[in-house]
Motif scaffolding. Structure first.
Motif, PDB file in Angstrom:
ATOM      1  N   THR A 102      53.800 -21.943  16.486  1.00  0.00           N
ATOM      2  CA  THR A 102      53.952 -20.861  16.659  1.00  0.00           C
ATOM      3  C   THR A 102      54.149 -20.306  17.987  1.00  0.00           C
ATOM      4  OG1 THR A 102      51.658 -20.566  16.688  1.00  0.00           O
ATOM      5  CG2 THR A 102      52.615 -20.143  14.507  1.00  0.00           C
ATOM      6  N   ALA A 103      53.540 -20.769  19.080  1.00  0.00           N
ATOM      7  CA  ALA A 103      53.665 -20.564  20.526  1.00  0.00           C
ATOM      8  C   ALA A 103      55.229 -20.875  20.953  1.00  0.00           C
ATOM      9  CB  ALA A 103      52.738 -21.282  21.481  1.00  0.00           C
ATOM     10  N   ILE A 104      55.661 -22.114  20.554  1.00  0.00           N
ATOM     11  CA  ILE A 104      57.117 -22.177  20.882  1.00  0.00           C
ATOM     12  C   ILE A 104      58.304 -21.334  20.254  1.00  0.00           C
ATOM     13  CG2 ILE A 104      58.951 -24.141  20.479  1.00  0.00           C
ATOM     14  CD1 ILE A 104      56.842 -25.004  22.475  1.00  0.00           C
ATOM     15  N   HIS A 105      57.995 -20.947  19.143  1.00  0.00           N
ATOM     16  CA  HIS A 105      58.927 -19.928  18.557  1.00  0.00           C
ATOM     17  C   HIS A 105      58.674 -18.787  19.091  1.00  0.00           C
ATOM     18  CE1 HIS A 105      60.478 -22.819  15.309  1.00  0.00           C
ATOM     19  NE2 HIS A 105      59.161 -23.191  15.162  1.00  0.00           N
ATOM     20  N   GLU A 106      57.465 -18.178  19.194  1.00  0.00           N
ATOM     21  CA  GLU A 106      57.243 -16.798  20.169  1.00  0.00           C
ATOM     22  C   GLU A 106      57.939 -16.858  21.458  1.00  0.00           C
ATOM     23  OE1 GLU A 106      53.083 -16.508  19.664  1.00  0.00           O
ATOM     24  OE2 GLU A 106      52.857 -15.989  17.660  1.00  0.00           O
ATOM     25  N   THR A 107      57.711 -17.974  22.181  1.00  0.00           N
ATOM     26  CA  THR A 107      58.291 -17.803  23.634  1.00  0.00           C
ATOM     27  C   THR A 107      59.780 -17.810  23.456  1.00  0.00           C
ATOM     28  OG1 THR A 107      56.360 -19.351  24.314  1.00  0.00           O
ATOM     29  CG2 THR A 107      58.308 -19.332  25.530  1.00  0.00           C
ATOM     30  N   LEU A 108      60.275 -18.762  22.507  1.00  0.00           N
ATOM     31  CA  LEU A 108      61.871 -18.514  22.563  1.00  0.00           C
ATOM     32  C   LEU A 108      62.318 -17.215  22.038  1.00  0.00           C
ATOM     33  CD1 LEU A 108      62.427 -21.934  20.467  1.00  0.00           C
ATOM     34  CD2 LEU A 108      63.280 -21.298  22.709  1.00  0.00           C
ATOM     35  N   ALA A 109      61.540 -16.416  21.098  1.00  0.00           N
ATOM     36  CA  ALA A 109      62.011 -15.121  20.685  1.00  0.00           C
ATOM     37  C   ALA A 109      61.806 -14.297  22.154  1.00  0.00           C
ATOM     38  CB  ALA A 109      60.919 -14.658  19.507  1.00  0.00           C
ATOM     39  N   GLU A 110      60.794 -14.483  22.770  1.00  0.00           N
ATOM     40  CA  GLU A 110      60.553 -13.490  23.874  1.00  0.00           C
ATOM     41  C   GLU A 110      61.781 -13.642  25.064  1.00  0.00           C
ATOM     42  OE1 GLU A 110      56.785 -14.618  25.730  1.00  0.00           O
ATOM     43  OE2 GLU A 110      55.603 -14.003  23.858  1.00  0.00           O
ATOM     44  N   TRP A 111      62.347 -14.931  25.001  1.00  0.00           N
ATOM     45  CA  TRP A 111      63.595 -15.291  25.879  1.00  0.00           C
ATOM     46  C   TRP A 111      64.759 -14.765  25.505  1.00  0.00           C
ATOM     47  CZ3 TRP A 111      61.903 -21.092  27.539  1.00  0.00           C
ATOM     48  CH2 TRP A 111      60.879 -21.050  28.139  1.00  0.00           C
ATOM     49  N   GLY A 112      64.883 -14.346  23.797  1.00  0.00           N
ATOM     50  CA  GLY A 112      66.018 -14.092  23.321  1.00  0.00           C
ATOM     51  C   GLY A 112      66.780 -14.825  22.465  1.00  0.00           C
ATOM     52  N   PHE A 113      66.071 -15.890  22.038  1.00  0.00           N
ATOM     53  CA  PHE A 113      66.808 -16.955  21.444  1.00  0.00           C
ATOM     54  C   PHE A 113      66.126 -16.936  19.903  1.00  0.00           C
ATOM     55  CE2 PHE A 113      66.677 -18.306  25.884  1.00  0.00           C
ATOM     56  CZ  PHE A 113      68.100 -18.601  25.920  1.00  0.00           C
ATOM     57  N   ASP A 114      67.061 -17.447  19.057  1.00  0.00           N
ATOM     58  CA  ASP A 114      66.594 -17.488  17.610  1.00  0.00           C
ATOM     59  C   ASP A 114      65.986 -18.691  17.165  1.00  0.00           C
ATOM     60  OD1 ASP A 114      67.521 -14.834  17.172  1.00  0.00           O
ATOM     61  OD2 ASP A 114      69.546 -15.291  16.641  1.00  0.00           O
ATOM     62  N   SER A 115      66.572 -19.685  18.048  1.00  0.00           N
ATOM     63  CA  SER A 115      65.964 -21.340  17.524  1.00  0.00           C
ATOM     64  C   SER A 115      66.132 -21.924  18.689  1.00  0.00           C
ATOM     65  CB  SER A 115      66.841 -21.652  16.302  1.00  0.00           C
ATOM     66  OG  SER A 115      68.133 -21.984  16.890  1.00  0.00           O
ATOM     67  N   VAL A 116      65.380 -23.087  18.517  1.00  0.00           N
ATOM     68  CA  VAL A 116      65.497 -23.863  19.810  1.00  0.00           C
ATOM     69  C   VAL A 116      66.935 -24.443  19.823  1.00  0.00           C
ATOM     70  CG1 VAL A 116      65.034 -26.212  18.355  1.00  0.00           C
ATOM     71  CG2 VAL A 116      64.445 -26.008  20.839  1.00  0.00           C
ATOM     72  N   HIS A 117      67.761 -24.598  18.988  1.00  0.00           N
ATOM     73  CA  HIS A 117      69.228 -24.858  19.077  1.00  0.00           C
ATOM     74  C   HIS A 117      70.141 -23.742  19.832  1.00  0.00           C
ATOM     75  CE1 HIS A 117      68.156 -27.248  15.432  1.00  0.00           C
ATOM     76  NE2 HIS A 117      68.209 -28.326  16.366  1.00  0.00           N
ATOM     77  N   ASP A 118      69.839 -22.616  19.692  1.00  0.00           N
ATOM     78  CA  ASP A 118      70.265 -21.437  20.297  1.00  0.00           C
ATOM     79  C   ASP A 118      69.913 -22.081  21.925  1.00  0.00           C
ATOM     80  OD1 ASP A 118      71.614 -20.343  18.166  1.00  0.00           O
ATOM     81  OD2 ASP A 118      69.853 -19.085  17.970  1.00  0.00           O
ATOM     82  N   TYR A 119      68.779 -22.122  22.167  1.00  0.00           N
ATOM     83  CA  TYR A 119      68.221 -22.240  23.623  1.00  0.00           C
ATOM     84  C   TYR A 119      68.916 -23.297  24.296  1.00  0.00           C
ATOM     85  CZ  TYR A 119      65.006 -22.736  27.458  1.00  0.00           C
ATOM     86  OH  TYR A 119      64.473 -22.999  28.790  1.00  0.00           O
ATOM     87  N   LEU A 120      69.183 -24.775  23.242  1.00  0.00           N
ATOM     88  CA  LEU A 120      69.566 -25.835  24.007  1.00  0.00           C
ATOM     89  C   LEU A 120      71.230 -25.346  24.158  1.00  0.00           C
ATOM     90  CD1 LEU A 120      70.051 -28.807  24.160  1.00  0.00           C
ATOM     91  CD2 LEU A 120      70.547 -28.956  21.828  1.00  0.00           C
ATOM     92  N   TYR A 121      71.893 -24.631  23.679  1.00  0.00           N
ATOM     93  CA  TYR A 121      73.219 -24.195  24.007  1.00  0.00           C
ATOM     94  C   TYR A 121      73.062 -23.547  25.365  1.00  0.00           C
ATOM     95  CZ  TYR A 121      77.932 -22.292  23.372  1.00  0.00           C
ATOM     96  OH  TYR A 121      79.344 -21.897  23.689  1.00  0.00           O
ATOM     97  N   ARG A 122      72.246 -22.570  25.776  1.00  0.00           N
ATOM     98  CA  ARG A 122      72.057 -21.896  27.135  1.00  0.00           C
ATOM     99  C   ARG A 122      71.825 -23.147  28.015  1.00  0.00           C
ATOM    100  NH1 ARG A 122      74.111 -20.136  30.937  1.00  0.00           N
ATOM    101  NH2 ARG A 122      72.926 -19.067  32.658  1.00  0.00           N
ATOM    102  N   ALA A 123      70.848 -24.088  27.650  1.00  0.00           N
ATOM    103  CA  ALA A 123      70.670 -24.981  28.790  1.00  0.00           C
ATOM    104  C   ALA A 123      71.641 -26.041  28.874  1.00  0.00           C
ATOM    105  CB  ALA A 123      69.512 -25.967  28.109  1.00  0.00           C
ATOM    106  N   CYS A 124      72.457 -26.259  28.211  1.00  0.00           N
ATOM    107  CA  CYS A 124      73.736 -26.870  28.407  1.00  0.00           C
ATOM    108  C   CYS A 124      74.626 -26.030  29.238  1.00  0.00           C
ATOM    109  CB  CYS A 124      74.602 -27.364  27.018  1.00  0.00           C
ATOM    110  SG  CYS A 124      73.630 -28.722  25.903  1.00  0.00           S
ATOM    111  N   GLU A 125      74.862 -24.886  29.225  1.00  0.00           N
ATOM    112  CA  GLU A 125      75.712 -23.958  30.042  1.00  0.00           C
ATOM    113  C   GLU A 125      74.999 -24.011  31.390  1.00  0.00           C
ATOM    114  OE1 GLU A 125      77.545 -20.305  27.396  1.00  0.00           O
ATOM    115  OE2 GLU A 125      75.343 -20.275  27.914  1.00  0.00           O
ATOM    116  N   ILE A 126      73.845 -24.049  31.407  1.00  0.00           N
ATOM    117  CA  ILE A 126      73.253 -24.207  32.716  1.00  0.00           C
ATOM    118  C   ILE A 126      73.456 -25.443  33.382  1.00  0.00           C
ATOM    119  CG2 ILE A 126      71.042 -24.472  34.188  1.00  0.00           C
ATOM    120  CD1 ILE A 126      69.792 -22.423  32.032  1.00  0.00           C
ATOM    121  N   ALA A 127      73.382 -26.573  32.730  1.00  0.00           N
ATOM    122  CA  ALA A 127      73.767 -27.934  33.117  1.00  0.00           C
ATOM    123  C   ALA A 127      75.183 -27.887  33.830  1.00  0.00           C
ATOM    124  CB  ALA A 127      73.554 -28.805  32.283  1.00  0.00           C
TER     125      ALA A 127
END
Length: 387
Positions: A102-127
């Motif tokens: 729950t903490a992982i999903h809540e943090t992702l939501a706070e950052w504006g991501f629907d899932s860890v895969h959406d966040y991975l997309y942004r992390a790849c853009e950063i790279a």
């Protein structure tokens, strides 16, 4: 044939004569490579949350203890890696965290991501922004997830581990061979240059090893996307008492891999886990991603070798050592692919194996773009650390 395969509609028939042929293969039956390659990477453990609880794995953390790197932490790691001359950002997590985290999903939501895969997309853009090429290992994915993530990845991967239904994968949240085979197939259908491999010593037998290698070959023959196969030994750790396979076992499995796979598919051993110099004559031609700046977070007790040690492996085999990009040369576009490398056949329903964002990163007129192009051409710097 394999556990879970029917659920995913994975139809792989492993011919018995081929299994028997591999079971008779030894190191004397394969040729040695004419060079060794490696990639210089920075390890970015995006989250330690995982829906599975494999008994040999020390990477995952239980709910309430799992970590999640922030975008700022991702950027800093990538910046440090790029400054150290790395070309690859290796993104890892287990598999899509389930509802327990729950903490992982809540943090992702706070950052504006629907899932860890959406966040991975942004992390790849950063790279990419920081000058690195992303290589992501996010566990089992669907074709639609690959279709999205391929646009910001130079290559991707997941370990098959084994086609056997072993106790090491047991429990209420077990993964099946069918899931992994489906993921490898989905990557091929979406035109993703792909890394997979077998894990030796988790309860599989020799026939299982042969069948696993032949299943990988089958999927590569259909889609042309498997760039390398890792032969990785299990190692003992605080969660597992699986003994490390002995050298004779590893020599035989590596030779089987070389005999099973077509010549264009590299056979790799992790040099921090295996005695690579003693496996060279069994058919290895790659030493994987090695980081000058981060630990191996999958096997933290086993330090990466430095460049001198990699060169010693190549010297022992009497071959040169060459740095490579996370994407193997045959998948690169014409402008940077070495002239002596034949291009891979075009991927299914795609114009190129390399997405536009990655091509733009490589083509950039900056220090990072120049470094990436030099490595692609095979003349990248092999600077030895002074320490």
């Amino acid at each position: 044939m394999f556990a879970g395969a029917d659920e995913y509609g994975v139809d792989i028939a492993v011919a018995e004569p081929e299994v028997e042929r591999l079971l008779s293969v030894g190191p004397a039956d394969v040729d040695t490579a004419d060079r060794l390659t490696f990639a210089r990477n920075v390890f970015v453990p995006l989250t330690t949350a995982c829906r599975y609880t494999c008994t040999y794995c020390t990477y995952y953390d239980v709910p309430g203890e799992a970590s999640l790197l922030s975008p700022e932490e991702v950027r800093e790691r990538c910046r440090v890696g790029a400054d150290a001359g790395c070309t690859e950002a290796l993104f890892t997590f287990g598999d899509d965290p389930d509802e327990r985290y729950t903490a992982i999903h809540e943090t992702l939501a706070e950052w504006g991501f629907d899932s860890v895969h959406d966040y991975l997309y942004r992390a790849c853009e950063i790279a990419l922004e920081e000058g690195l090429l992303p290589h992501s290992n996010p566990g089992d994915l669907t074709e639609s997830q690959f279709a999205a993530l391929r646009e910001v990845n130079a290559s991707m991967g997941v370990m098959l581990e084994t086609t056997a239904d072993v106790d090491a994968h047991s429990g209420g949240r077990r993964k099946t061979p069918g899931q992994r085979l489906n993921t490898i197939r989905a990557a091929g259908r979406q035109g993703v240059p792909f890394t997979t491999g077998v894990l030796v010593g988790i309860g599989e037998d020799w026939r299982d090893r042969a069948e696993s290698l032949l299943a990988i070959r089958d999927l590569h023959e259909r889609h042309g996307h498997v760039q390398e196969v890792i032969v990785q030994n299990v190692v003992p750790n605080e969660r597992s008492d699986f003994p490390k396979p002995d050298l004779a076992t590893m020599r035989r499995v590596v030779a089987m891999a070389r005999a099973a796979l077509p010549p264009e598919v590299s056979v790799q051993v992790p040099p921090n886990l295996s005695p690579a110099a003693e496996l060279f004559d069994c058919g290895i031609d790659d030493l994987g991603g090695v980081s000058p700046v981060t630990d191996d977070y999958i096997n933290p007790a086993y330090e990466w070798p430095d460049l001198r040690e990699l060169e010693a492996v190549a010297d022992a085999g009497g071959v040169p050592l060459r740095e490579r990009l996370p994407t193997y040369a045959r998948y690169l576009h014409d402008e940077i692919r070495p002239p002596d490398v034949d291009p891979a056949p075009d991927p299914e329903d795609r114009k190129s194996w390399i997405p536009a964002a990655v091509r733009e990163r490589i083509a950039a007129d900056d220090v990072h773009g120049r470094r990436l192009r030099a490595v692609a051409r095979g003349d990248g710097p092999l600077a030895v650390r002074s320490d």
